[in-house]
Enzyme design. Structure first.
Site, mmCIF file in Angstrom:
data_model
loop_
_atom_site.group_PDB
_atom_site.id
_atom_site.type_symbol
_atom_site.label_atom_id
_atom_site.label_comp_id
_atom_site.label_asym_id
_atom_site.label_seq_id
_atom_site.Cartn_x
_atom_site.Cartn_y
_atom_site.Cartn_z
ATOM 1 N N HIS B 66 43.966 54.968 31.142
ATOM 2 C CA HIS B 66 44.624 54.401 32.003
ATOM 3 C C HIS B 66 45.654 55.209 32.796
ATOM 4 O O HIS B 66 46.417 55.738 32.740
ATOM 5 C CB HIS B 66 44.630 53.040 32.164
ATOM 6 C CG HIS B 66 43.015 52.196 32.678
ATOM 7 N ND1 HIS B 66 43.310 51.208 32.574
ATOM 8 C CD2 HIS B 66 41.963 52.764 31.828
ATOM 9 C CE1 HIS B 66 41.549 50.663 32.594
ATOM 10 N NE2 HIS B 66 41.372 51.685 32.249
ATOM 11 N N GLU B 68 47.845 54.684 34.616
ATOM 12 C CA GLU B 68 48.669 53.834 34.777
ATOM 13 C C GLU B 68 50.246 54.065 33.155
ATOM 14 O O GLU B 68 51.206 54.321 33.864
ATOM 15 C CB GLU B 68 48.906 52.340 35.338
ATOM 16 C CG GLU B 68 48.394 51.615 36.269
ATOM 17 C CD GLU B 68 46.985 52.137 36.302
ATOM 18 O OE1 GLU B 68 46.017 52.444 35.818
ATOM 19 O OE2 GLU B 68 45.820 51.044 37.007
ATOM 20 N N CYS B 99 47.166 47.305 32.553
ATOM 21 C CA CYS B 99 48.436 47.345 32.684
ATOM 22 C C CYS B 99 49.403 46.974 33.239
ATOM 23 O O CYS B 99 50.117 47.177 33.401
ATOM 24 C CB CYS B 99 47.658 49.379 33.856
ATOM 25 S SG CYS B 99 46.657 50.641 33.338
#
Lengths: 158, 158
Positions: B66, B68, B99
Site C-alpha cells: 500500500h 502508506e 496501514c
C-alpha cells in the site's frame, strides 16, 4: 508388512503445528542473536516451508519490518500469487494490528501463533481484525515462544 | 514596504494541507495510469516532501504494498530514524487496518487523508487504531480523491 512399514513412515512424516512452530522459533533465535525483538515466522504451503524470516526492525530501521510482513511478501513472491489462501502462517508471538491487517489482505487460510502479546496483540483491540475465513490457533509452544521474549527484555533492562 | 513584501512572499509560501494532498493526488494518478488502485501518499517533514509513493500491489504482487506502507519505510530511510514523530502523512484514501497499525508504530505526528473508505477504512472497525498522540484530519480534497477511485472502479467494471 509393507503396509505397516509405510504407515510408520507416514507417521514420521506428519508435520504438525508444533513442528512448524519450531521452525519459527529458529527464526526467533536468529532475531535474538542480532539484538532484534525475538519473533520469528514461517509460511507453510502443502507441508513445506515456503518463506521464513524474523523481526528486522532494528537492522532495516523500519517499524514495518515485522516477521509476519516479511514472510507474507516472501511467500507471495514464491508462489507468484498475492493471495495465500492455501497457506498457514506460523509466528511465535501474536500478530499486532498492522500484521493482522496484512494477514487479512493475504487471505491466509490459517494463522498459528505461540504466545499472546498482552500489550500490542491485535486481540487486545477487542474486535476481529482477521478475515472471517482465516482460522486462528493460539498457544502452540507458547512457553518456549514467551521465554525468548522474557529473556530478551530482561537482558535489555539489565 | 519591505515587510509587506516579505509577508506577501511568506503567504505565497504557506504550504498547507491542500498543497500536499495535491502531491499525494499526483501519486494516485501515477497508480491509475499503471492499473493500480489509485491511492497516493507523501510524507512531509518541515514543509518538505521526504517520501512519495502510490499503491503498488499489482506491480509487486504483494498485498502489503500500500502507498502508506511504502512512504513510511521510505521516510524512515530518508531520516535515518524509525520514528516519524515530526512528520505528516498525506494519503488520498483513508488508511486500512494494516496501514493504521504501521502509522501507530511509526509515531507519525499527523495523518491527513482525503476520502473515507466505506468498506476497508480503519475507522470502520469502530475502535481507535492510531496512536493517541497522532492527529488525524480527514476530508482534505475529498471529492478529488474519491473521483479517482470512482473512475477506476467504473472503468474496471465496464
Amino acid at each position: 508388512m509393507l503396509n505397516i512399514f509405510k504407515s510408520e513412515l507416514l507417521s514420521d512424516l506428519i508435520l504438525n503445528d508444533q513442528y512448524f512452530m519450531r521452525e519459527a522459533l529458529k527464526e526467533a533465535d536468529e532475531a535474538y542473536k542480532s539484538g532484534e525483538i525475538p519473533i520469528g515466522a514461517v509460511v507453510v504451503c502443502m507441508n513445506r516451508v515456503i518463506a521464513r524470516s524474523h523481526n528486522l526492525t532494528e537492522l532495516l530501521n523500519d517499524v514495518t519490518a515485522h516477521a509476519e510482513m516479511q514472510v507474507i511478501t516472501a511467500a507471495a513472491n514464491h508462489l507468484g500469487s498475492k493471495y495465500l489462501t492455501n497457506c498457514t502462517l506460523y509466528v511465535t508471538v501474536e500478530p499486532c494490528v498492522m500484521c493482522a491487517g496484512a494477514i487479512f489482505w493475504s487471505q491466509l487460510e490459517r494463522v498459528v501463533y505461540g504466545t499472546s502479546d498482552e500489550k500490542r496483540g491485535c486481540s487486545k483491540t477487542g474486535v476481529m481484525l482477521y478475515h472471517p475465513k482465516t482460522k486462528v490457533i493460539e498457544g502452540v509452544l507458547a512457553d518456549e515462544c514467551a521465554q525468548r521474549m522474557k529473556s530478551f527484555f530482561l537482558k535489555k533492562r539489565g
